[in-house]
Design a protein around this motif. Structure first.
Motif, PDB file in Angstrom:
ATOM      1  N   ASP A   1       0.945  -1.209  -0.150  1.00 29.98           N
ATOM      2  CA  ASP A   1      -0.302  -0.042   0.067  1.00 29.98           C
ATOM      3  C   ASP A   1       0.942   1.269   0.146  1.00 29.98           C
ATOM      4  O   ASP A   1       1.955   0.938   0.244  1.00 29.98           O
ATOM      5  N   LEU A   2       0.130   2.348  -0.316  1.00 30.13           N
ATOM      6  CA  LEU A   2       0.861   3.608  -0.474  1.00 30.13           C
ATOM      7  C   LEU A   2       0.476   4.696   0.598  1.00 30.13           C
ATOM      8  O   LEU A   2       1.024   5.707   0.687  1.00 30.13           O
ATOM      9  N   SER A   3      -0.306   4.131   1.578  1.00 28.97           N
ATOM     10  CA  SER A   3      -0.819   5.256   2.500  1.00 28.97           C
ATOM     11  C   SER A   3       0.082   5.476   3.614  1.00 28.97           C
ATOM     12  O   SER A   3       0.462   6.694   3.776  1.00 28.97           O
ATOM     13  N   GLY A   4       0.611   4.246   3.984  1.00 30.21           N
ATOM     14  CA  GLY A   4       1.762   4.716   5.122  1.00 30.21           C
ATOM     15  C   GLY A   4       3.043   5.324   4.635  1.00 30.21           C
ATOM     16  O   GLY A   4       3.578   6.183   5.163  1.00 30.21           O
ATOM     17  N   PRO A   5       3.337   4.848   3.235  1.00 29.33           N
ATOM     18  CA  PRO A   5       4.699   5.852   2.765  1.00 29.33           C
ATOM     19  C   PRO A   5       4.407   7.095   2.645  1.00 29.33           C
ATOM     20  O   PRO A   5       5.079   7.888   2.890  1.00 29.33           O
ATOM     21  N   PHE A   6       3.325   7.299   2.191  1.00 29.09           N
ATOM     22  CA  PHE A   6       2.845   8.982   1.829  1.00 29.09           C
ATOM     23  C   PHE A   6       2.836   9.597   3.268  1.00 29.09           C
ATOM     24  O   PHE A   6       3.170  10.771   3.194  1.00 29.09           O
ATOM     25  N   LEU A   7       2.317   9.122   4.057  1.00 29.73           N
ATOM     26  CA  LEU A   7       2.490   9.610   5.612  1.00 29.73           C
ATOM     27  C   LEU A   7       4.037  10.143   5.957  1.00 29.73           C
ATOM     28  O   LEU A   7       4.169  10.988   6.660  1.00 29.73           O
ATOM     29  N   PHE A   8       4.851   8.895   5.895  1.00 28.67           N
ATOM     30  CA  PHE A   8       5.909   8.855   6.333  1.00 28.67           C
ATOM     31  C   PHE A   8       6.903  10.266   5.493  1.00 28.67           C
ATOM     32  O   PHE A   8       7.546  11.050   6.143  1.00 28.67           O
ATOM     33  N   LEU A   9       6.554  10.070   4.310  1.00 27.25           N
ATOM     34  CA  LEU A   9       7.214  11.208   3.406  1.00 27.25           C
ATOM     35  C   LEU A   9       6.757  12.520   3.757  1.00 27.25           C
ATOM     36  O   LEU A   9       7.481  13.632   3.613  1.00 27.25           O
ATOM     37  N   MET A  10       5.367  12.714   4.129  1.00 29.92           N
ATOM     38  CA  MET A  10       4.925  13.995   4.550  1.00 29.92           C
ATOM     39  C   MET A  10       5.575  14.336   5.807  1.00 29.92           C
ATOM     40  O   MET A  10       5.806  15.580   6.001  1.00 29.92           O
ATOM     41  N   ALA A  11       5.591  13.532   6.717  1.00 31.22           N
ATOM     42  CA  ALA A  11       6.341  13.702   8.040  1.00 31.22           C
ATOM     43  C   ALA A  11       7.822  14.150   7.787  1.00 31.22           C
ATOM     44  O   ALA A  11       8.393  14.969   8.386  1.00 31.22           O
ATOM     45  N   PHE A  12       8.399  13.570   7.115  1.00 26.38           N
ATOM     46  CA  PHE A  12       9.917  13.767   6.838  1.00 26.38           C
ATOM     47  C   PHE A  12       9.904  15.416   6.024  1.00 26.38           C
ATOM     48  O   PHE A  12      10.891  16.340   6.474  1.00 26.38           O
ATOM     49  N   GLY A  13       9.097  15.452   5.100  1.00 20.78           N
ATOM     50  CA  GLY A  13       9.008  16.933   4.712  1.00 20.78           C
ATOM     51  C   GLY A  13       8.471  17.946   5.695  1.00 20.78           C
ATOM     52  O   GLY A  13       9.425  19.179   5.739  1.00 20.78           O
ATOM     53  N   LEU A  14       7.653  17.682   6.565  1.00 23.53           N
ATOM     54  CA  LEU A  14       7.652  18.616   7.701  1.00 23.53           C
ATOM     55  C   LEU A  14       8.653  18.735   8.422  1.00 23.53           C
ATOM     56  O   LEU A  14       8.889  20.033   8.881  1.00 23.53           O
ATOM     57  N   PHE A  15       9.462  17.592   8.970  1.00 26.30           N
ATOM     58  CA  PHE A  15      10.637  17.947   9.890  1.00 26.30           C
ATOM     59  C   PHE A  15      11.488  18.874   9.288  1.00 26.30           C
ATOM     60  O   PHE A  15      12.301  19.697   9.799  1.00 26.30           O
ATOM     61  N   GLN A  16      11.560  18.771   7.891  1.00 27.99           N
ATOM     62  CA  GLN A  16      12.601  19.358   7.151  1.00 27.99           C
ATOM     63  C   GLN A  16      12.276  20.870   7.179  1.00 27.99           C
ATOM     64  O   GLN A  16      13.103  21.840   6.875  1.00 27.99           O
ATOM     65  N   LEU A  17      11.124  21.022   6.815  1.00 18.65           N
ATOM     66  CA  LEU A  17      10.402  22.435   6.876  1.00 18.65           C
ATOM     67  C   LEU A  17      10.661  23.018   8.155  1.00 18.65           C
ATOM     68  O   LEU A  17      11.176  24.120   8.260  1.00 18.65           O
ATOM     69  N   LEU A  18      10.612  22.352   9.313  1.00 14.80           N
ATOM     70  CA  LEU A  18      10.950  22.867  10.709  1.00 14.80           C
ATOM     71  C   LEU A  18      12.478  23.149  10.648  1.00 14.80           C
ATOM     72  O   LEU A  18      12.808  24.099  11.637  1.00 14.80           O
ATOM     73  N   ALA A  19      13.225  22.513  10.107  1.00 15.99           N
ATOM     74  CA  ALA A  19      14.704  22.765  10.105  1.00 15.99           C
ATOM     75  C   ALA A  19      14.955  23.792   9.082  1.00 15.99           C
ATOM     76  O   ALA A  19      16.341  24.212   8.753  1.00 15.99           O
TER      77      ALA A  19
ATOM     78  N   ILE B   1      11.806  15.270  -2.130  1.00 19.92           N
ATOM     79  CA  ILE B   1      11.642  13.939  -1.497  1.00 19.92           C
ATOM     80  C   ILE B   1      10.801  13.137  -2.171  1.00 19.92           C
ATOM     81  O   ILE B   1      10.917  11.855  -2.634  1.00 19.92           O
ATOM     82  N   LEU B   2       9.546  13.639  -2.863  1.00 19.70           N
ATOM     83  CA  LEU B   2       8.692  12.860  -3.673  1.00 19.70           C
ATOM     84  C   LEU B   2       9.449  12.388  -4.912  1.00 19.70           C
ATOM     85  O   LEU B   2       9.245  11.543  -5.367  1.00 19.70           O
ATOM     86  N   GLY B   3      10.046  13.403  -5.477  1.00 22.37           N
ATOM     87  CA  GLY B   3      10.642  13.190  -6.821  1.00 22.37           C
ATOM     88  C   GLY B   3      11.769  12.101  -6.641  1.00 22.37           C
ATOM     89  O   GLY B   3      12.000  11.067  -7.398  1.00 22.37           O
ATOM     90  N   TRP B   4      12.703  12.215  -5.420  1.00 23.75           N
ATOM     91  CA  TRP B   4      13.826  11.156  -5.321  1.00 23.75           C
ATOM     92  C   TRP B   4      13.208   9.785  -4.807  1.00 23.75           C
ATOM     93  O   TRP B   4      13.677   8.889  -5.291  1.00 23.75           O
ATOM     94  N   VAL B   5      12.019   9.796  -4.241  1.00 17.59           N
ATOM     95  CA  VAL B   5      11.417   8.445  -3.858  1.00 17.59           C
ATOM     96  C   VAL B   5      11.149   7.678  -5.157  1.00 17.59           C
ATOM     97  O   VAL B   5      11.302   6.639  -5.549  1.00 17.59           O
ATOM     98  N   THR B   6      10.465   8.563  -5.993  1.00 17.05           N
ATOM     99  CA  THR B   6      10.010   7.929  -7.503  1.00 17.05           C
ATOM    100  C   THR B   6      11.278   7.437  -8.167  1.00 17.05           C
ATOM    101  O   THR B   6      11.146   6.405  -8.785  1.00 17.05           O
ATOM    102  N   VAL B   7      12.158   8.202  -8.292  1.00 15.63           N
ATOM    103  CA  VAL B   7      13.332   7.721  -9.229  1.00 15.63           C
ATOM    104  C   VAL B   7      14.017   6.588  -8.291  1.00 15.63           C
ATOM    105  O   VAL B   7      14.580   5.749  -8.971  1.00 15.63           O
TER     106      VAL B   7
END
Length: 251
Positions: A117-135, A143-149
């Motif tokens: 499934d892609l529901s869990g990975p999508f949540l993890f990637l959004m959380a990763f982007g959120l923590f990076q945004l806080l930094a 992140i989304l582009g690199w995961v696809t590649v």
């Protein structure tokens, strides 16, 4: 000096009596619709005052939808409806079980990841982007582009190594890489409280990359056929992928 005019005499046709001549017809209204011969149809007559109020248009009456249980929208009882997440195909219990299995790199349960499934990975990637945004780093698109590649890269490499016997599809590859991003997400959250550029952050980066590499390699080898023969090459490809994401956190 006066001038005389010859005026012809006026001759009336009825012996000199002007009132006995032809009578003029009085003008009538320009439009007089004929009256209806049937008195039961009042709207055919233009005599508004003489016709009663028409009752041909009655107020529509609707039945009690709630009591009958059937109507335009169906039953009004929504107790039997499935939850919204279930209709969308999101199994929260399954996502939680997969997440718990990733947290223990020494006791991974590959049978939980057979249903991709892609529901869990999508949540993890959004959380990763959120923590990076806080930094102070805006990396959602990266992140989304690199995961696809990375998923395309691992899919091509694995199927080239396995040959015709390879059964790893791209959807499952996306699911496995996304779930194994959990250690990198934890690294991005911890890095908010660790000084950048020190030895501690680099040691943590190495540990979390090895964690993700071990889990992803184990899942790929167990779920895909002919993976045990090329364990080292698969581990090397996974190591490159998660090292690339860890560099986003450190730098």
């Amino acid at each position: 000096m006066s001038k005389d005019f010859n005026v012809p005499p006026v001759i009336f046709p009825s012996g000199g009596n002007p009132n006995t001549g032809p009578q003029r017809r009085l003008p009538t209204a320009p439009f007089q619709p004929p009256r209806s011969s049937n008195p039961s149809i009042p709207f055919m007559s233009f005599d508004i005052g003489s016709s009663p109020a028409s009752t041909s248009f009655s107020t529509p009456q609707f039945g009690n939808i709630g009591s009958s249980g059937a109507g335009i929208g169906g039953s009004a009882n929504f107790d039997d409806e499935p939850p919204l997440l279930e209709e969308l195909g999101i199994n929260t219990k399954q996502i939680w079980n997969k997440t718990v299995s990733i947290l223990n790199p020494f006791r991974v349960k590959p049978d939980l990841h057979e249903d991709a499934d892609l529901s869990g990975p999508f949540l993890f990637l959004m959380a990763f982007g959120l923590f990076q945004l806080l930094a102070g780093k805006l990396h959602f698109g990266i992140i989304l582009g690199w995961v696809t590649v990375a998923s395309l890269f691992l899919y091509v490499v694995f199927n080239m190594l396995a040959g015709r016997n390879g059964n790893l599809d791209l959807y499952r590859c996306l699911s496995l890489i996304g779930y194994c991003m959990l250690p990198i997400v934890i690294l991005s959250a911890v890095s908010l409280f660790v000084p950048q550029g020190g030895v501690v952050i680099f040691v943590m980066m190495g540990l979390f990359v090895i964690w993700s590499t071990r889990v992803c390699t184990r899942l790929l080898v167990e779920l895909a056929s002919c993976g045990d023969e090329h364990r080292g090459l698969i581990a090397y490809a996974c190591f490159l992928i998660y090292m690339l994401f860890s560099l986003l956190v450190v730098f």
